[in-house]
Structure formats: C-alpha cells, structure tokens
Write a protein that holds these residues in place. Structure first.
Motif, PDB file in Angstrom:
ATOM      1  N   LYS A  73      44.476  41.221  38.823  1.00  0.00           N
ATOM      2  CA  LYS A  73      44.061  41.220  40.231  1.00  0.00           C
ATOM      3  C   LYS A  73      42.941  40.225  40.468  1.00  0.00           C
ATOM      4  O   LYS A  73      42.902  39.563  41.505  1.00  0.00           O
ATOM      5  CB  LYS A  73      43.619  42.622  40.669  1.00  0.00           C
ATOM      6  CG  LYS A  73      44.752  43.592  40.802  1.00  0.00           C
ATOM      7  CD  LYS A  73      45.624  43.161  41.944  1.00  0.00           C
ATOM      8  CE  LYS A  73      46.741  44.128  42.199  1.00  0.00           C
ATOM      9  NZ  LYS A  73      47.610  43.695  43.267  1.00  0.00           N
ATOM     10  N   ILE A  74      42.031  40.103  39.524  1.00  0.00           N
ATOM     11  CA  ILE A  74      40.942  39.129  39.669  1.00  0.00           C
ATOM     12  C   ILE A  74      41.495  37.713  39.630  1.00  0.00           C
ATOM     13  O   ILE A  74      41.130  36.858  40.434  1.00  0.00           O
ATOM     14  CB  ILE A  74      39.878  39.347  38.572  1.00  0.00           C
ATOM     15  CG1 ILE A  74      39.132  40.656  38.836  1.00  0.00           C
ATOM     16  CG2 ILE A  74      38.902  38.172  38.523  1.00  0.00           C
ATOM     17  CD1 ILE A  74      38.218  41.077  37.706  1.00  0.00           C
ATOM     18  N   ILE A  75      42.402  37.457  38.705  1.00  0.00           N
ATOM     19  CA  ILE A  75      42.938  36.107  38.553  1.00  0.00           C
ATOM     20  C   ILE A  75      43.876  35.737  39.696  1.00  0.00           C
ATOM     21  O   ILE A  75      43.775  34.659  40.266  1.00  0.00           O
ATOM     22  CB  ILE A  75      43.669  35.976  37.195  1.00  0.00           C
ATOM     23  CG1 ILE A  75      42.651  36.067  36.055  1.00  0.00           C
ATOM     24  CG2 ILE A  75      44.430  34.655  37.122  1.00  0.00           C
ATOM     25  CD1 ILE A  75      43.271  36.118  34.685  1.00  0.00           C
ATOM     26  N   PHE A  76      44.786  36.633  40.038  1.00  0.00           N
ATOM     27  CA  PHE A  76      45.835  36.294  40.999  1.00  0.00           C
ATOM     28  C   PHE A  76      45.567  36.779  42.414  1.00  0.00           C
ATOM     29  O   PHE A  76      46.353  36.527  43.309  1.00  0.00           O
ATOM     30  CB  PHE A  76      47.181  36.844  40.515  1.00  0.00           C
ATOM     31  CG  PHE A  76      47.590  36.269  39.200  1.00  0.00           C
ATOM     32  CD1 PHE A  76      47.877  34.920  39.081  1.00  0.00           C
ATOM     33  CD2 PHE A  76      47.682  37.068  38.083  1.00  0.00           C
ATOM     34  CE1 PHE A  76      48.252  34.386  37.865  1.00  0.00           C
ATOM     35  CE2 PHE A  76      48.058  36.548  36.866  1.00  0.00           C
ATOM     36  CZ  PHE A  76      48.343  35.202  36.755  1.00  0.00           C
ATOM     37  N   GLY A  77      44.500  37.498  42.642  1.00  0.00           N
ATOM     38  CA  GLY A  77      44.166  37.942  43.988  1.00  0.00           C
ATOM     39  C   GLY A  77      44.504  39.400  44.209  1.00  0.00           C
ATOM     40  O   GLY A  77      45.162  40.042  43.393  1.00  0.00           O
ATOM     41  N   PHE A  78      44.053  39.904  45.321  1.00  0.00           N
ATOM     42  CA  PHE A  78      44.172  41.328  45.600  1.00  0.00           C
ATOM     43  C   PHE A  78      45.240  41.637  46.636  1.00  0.00           C
ATOM     44  O   PHE A  78      45.142  42.589  47.372  1.00  0.00           O
ATOM     45  CB  PHE A  78      42.821  41.890  46.037  1.00  0.00           C
ATOM     46  CG  PHE A  78      41.868  42.017  44.894  1.00  0.00           C
ATOM     47  CD1 PHE A  78      41.849  43.161  44.130  1.00  0.00           C
ATOM     48  CD2 PHE A  78      41.020  40.980  44.564  1.00  0.00           C
ATOM     49  CE1 PHE A  78      40.986  43.292  43.064  1.00  0.00           C
ATOM     50  CE2 PHE A  78      40.159  41.093  43.499  1.00  0.00           C
ATOM     51  CZ  PHE A  78      40.138  42.252  42.738  1.00  0.00           C
ATOM     52  N   GLY A  79      46.268  40.803  46.762  1.00  0.00           N
ATOM     53  CA  GLY A  79      47.412  41.145  47.557  1.00  0.00           C
ATOM     54  C   GLY A  79      47.384  40.695  49.006  1.00  0.00           C
ATOM     55  O   GLY A  79      48.317  40.926  49.731  1.00  0.00           O
ATOM     56  N   ARG A  80      46.324  40.054  49.451  1.00  0.00           N
ATOM     57  CA  ARG A  80      46.303  39.602  50.835  1.00  0.00           C
ATOM     58  C   ARG A  80      47.191  38.395  51.020  1.00  0.00           C
ATOM     59  O   ARG A  80      47.690  38.145  52.095  1.00  0.00           O
ATOM     60  CB  ARG A  80      44.883  39.258  51.267  1.00  0.00           C
ATOM     61  CG  ARG A  80      44.100  40.501  51.554  1.00  0.00           C
ATOM     62  CD  ARG A  80      42.807  40.259  52.220  1.00  0.00           C
ATOM     63  NE  ARG A  80      42.676  38.953  52.813  1.00  0.00           N
ATOM     64  CZ  ARG A  80      41.573  38.464  53.285  1.00  0.00           C
ATOM     65  NH1 ARG A  80      40.485  39.174  53.221  1.00  0.00           N
ATOM     66  NH2 ARG A  80      41.515  37.273  53.802  1.00  0.00           N
ATOM     67  N   GLY A  81      47.361  37.610  49.986  1.00  0.00           N
ATOM     68  CA  GLY A  81      48.300  36.509  50.048  1.00  0.00           C
ATOM     69  C   GLY A  81      47.765  35.243  50.661  1.00  0.00           C
ATOM     70  O   GLY A  81      48.463  34.250  50.733  1.00  0.00           O
ATOM     71  N   ASP A  82      46.506  35.216  51.107  1.00  0.00           N
ATOM     72  CA  ASP A  82      46.009  33.994  51.709  1.00  0.00           C
ATOM     73  C   ASP A  82      44.954  33.309  50.847  1.00  0.00           C
ATOM     74  O   ASP A  82      44.297  32.394  51.285  1.00  0.00           O
ATOM     75  CB  ASP A  82      45.483  34.242  53.123  1.00  0.00           C
ATOM     76  CG  ASP A  82      44.477  35.378  53.188  1.00  0.00           C
ATOM     77  OD1 ASP A  82      44.211  35.979  52.145  1.00  0.00           O
ATOM     78  OD2 ASP A  82      43.981  35.642  54.284  1.00  0.00           O
ATOM     79  N   GLY A  83      44.786  33.749  49.614  1.00  0.00           N
ATOM     80  CA  GLY A  83      43.916  33.066  48.667  1.00  0.00           C
ATOM     81  C   GLY A  83      42.450  33.187  49.000  1.00  0.00           C
ATOM     82  O   GLY A  83      42.053  33.797  49.986  1.00  0.00           O
ATOM     83  N   PRO A  84      41.604  32.572  48.159  1.00  0.00           N
ATOM     84  CA  PRO A  84      40.164  32.663  48.371  1.00  0.00           C
ATOM     85  C   PRO A  84      39.744  31.968  49.660  1.00  0.00           C
ATOM     86  O   PRO A  84      40.120  30.836  49.913  1.00  0.00           O
ATOM     87  CB  PRO A  84      39.563  31.958  47.161  1.00  0.00           C
ATOM     88  CG  PRO A  84      40.682  31.668  46.241  1.00  0.00           C
ATOM     89  CD  PRO A  84      41.955  31.851  46.965  1.00  0.00           C
ATOM     90  N   GLY A  85      38.989  32.655  50.458  1.00  0.00           N
ATOM     91  CA  GLY A  85      38.446  32.061  51.681  1.00  0.00           C
ATOM     92  C   GLY A  85      39.480  31.753  52.729  1.00  0.00           C
ATOM     93  O   GLY A  85      39.231  31.016  53.668  1.00  0.00           O
ATOM     94  N   GLY A  86      40.673  32.282  52.560  1.00  0.00           N
ATOM     95  CA  GLY A  86      41.736  31.994  53.512  1.00  0.00           C
ATOM     96  C   GLY A  86      41.525  32.716  54.831  1.00  0.00           C
ATOM     97  O   GLY A  86      40.897  33.764  54.896  1.00  0.00           O
TER      98      GLY A  86
END
Length: 141
Positions: A73-86
């Motif tokens: 989850k840390i590496i691939f994101g938490f499921g929002r799908g818009d990436g960091p700062g998206g």
C-alpha cells in the motif's frame, strides 16, 4: 403541561438519535477491524498458496502478510488511483465537454466507402506518392 411534554419528547428523540449514532460508529469501527483482519488473512493464504510454488519464496505468517500488505500500500498507493498529490477533480469526467465537441467530430458513416476507395484509387495514389518521394530524394543527392 403540554410544553413540558414537548420538551421531554425532544430530549428523548435527541438521546435516541445520539445513542443510535454512537452504536453505528462502534459497529463500523468493529466492522473495519474485522475487515482488516480478514484482508490480512486473505493475503497470507494467497501468498502461501501461490508464492512458494511459483517463485520459490518462503511461506509467511499472518503478521508478515499484514506487513507485506502495508508495504504494498505504501509503494503502490492507497487505492485512490490518482497518485501522489493528484487532484481528483481533474480526473473526473465532465460530460459537458464531450457535448461541446459536436462540430469537431468526424462523420464515421462515410468510412464504409474506404475499402472500395482503396481498391480503386488508393494503391495507384500510394505508388505516385512513393515515386514523388523517390524523385525528391534523387533531386537532393
């Protein structure tokens, strides 16, 4: 007396609503914890079913599986799908923009004639185009 009864009913309703909200919050907290434990268990079972046979990796315990899940989850994101700062608003589709494109769109109903055009004129036009390119290259040399 009537005023006093209305106040009592109002207080009763507020208490009932408050208790109902508290019970719902507690229920969803417990449900969230149970789902978290269930997801950890599912990750452990999937890992132990697939990874040792496919990649020769060791089997993992429950807490190791939870650690793998958290790391993923840390590496691939938490499921929002818009990436960091998206910005989620920028990703949403605004259908009014599609309606504005009306005059720009092509009329695809005329594409049914493409195959016949290519048979009649396309190959000849393409050969002329290639000859033209060849002539230009020769003139540059």
């Amino acid at each position: 007396m009537e005023h006093k009864e209305r106040i009592e009913k109002s207080v009763e309703n507020k208490v009932e609503v408050g208790i109902t909200k508290v019970v719902k919050v507690i229920f969803f907290i417990i449900l969230g914890i149970l789902i978290a434990f269930l997801v950890g268990y599912i990750v452990m079972r999937l890992w132990n079913w697939l990874m040792p046979d496919l990649f020769g990796l060791p089997m993992v315990g429950y807490w190791q599986a939870v650690g793998i899940l958290i790391l993923a989850k840390i590496i691939f994101g938490f499921g929002r799908g818009d990436g960091p700062g998206g910005n989620k608003k920028s990703k949403s589709k605004n259908w009014s923009n599609y309606r504005k494109c009306g005059p720009i769109r092509s009329d695809f109903s005329e594409w049914k004639h493409y195959d016949q055009f290519w048979k009649d004129e396309g190959e000849e036009a393409y050969e002329k185009y290639l000859a033209n390119i060849k002539n230009k290259r020769e003139s540059y040399d």
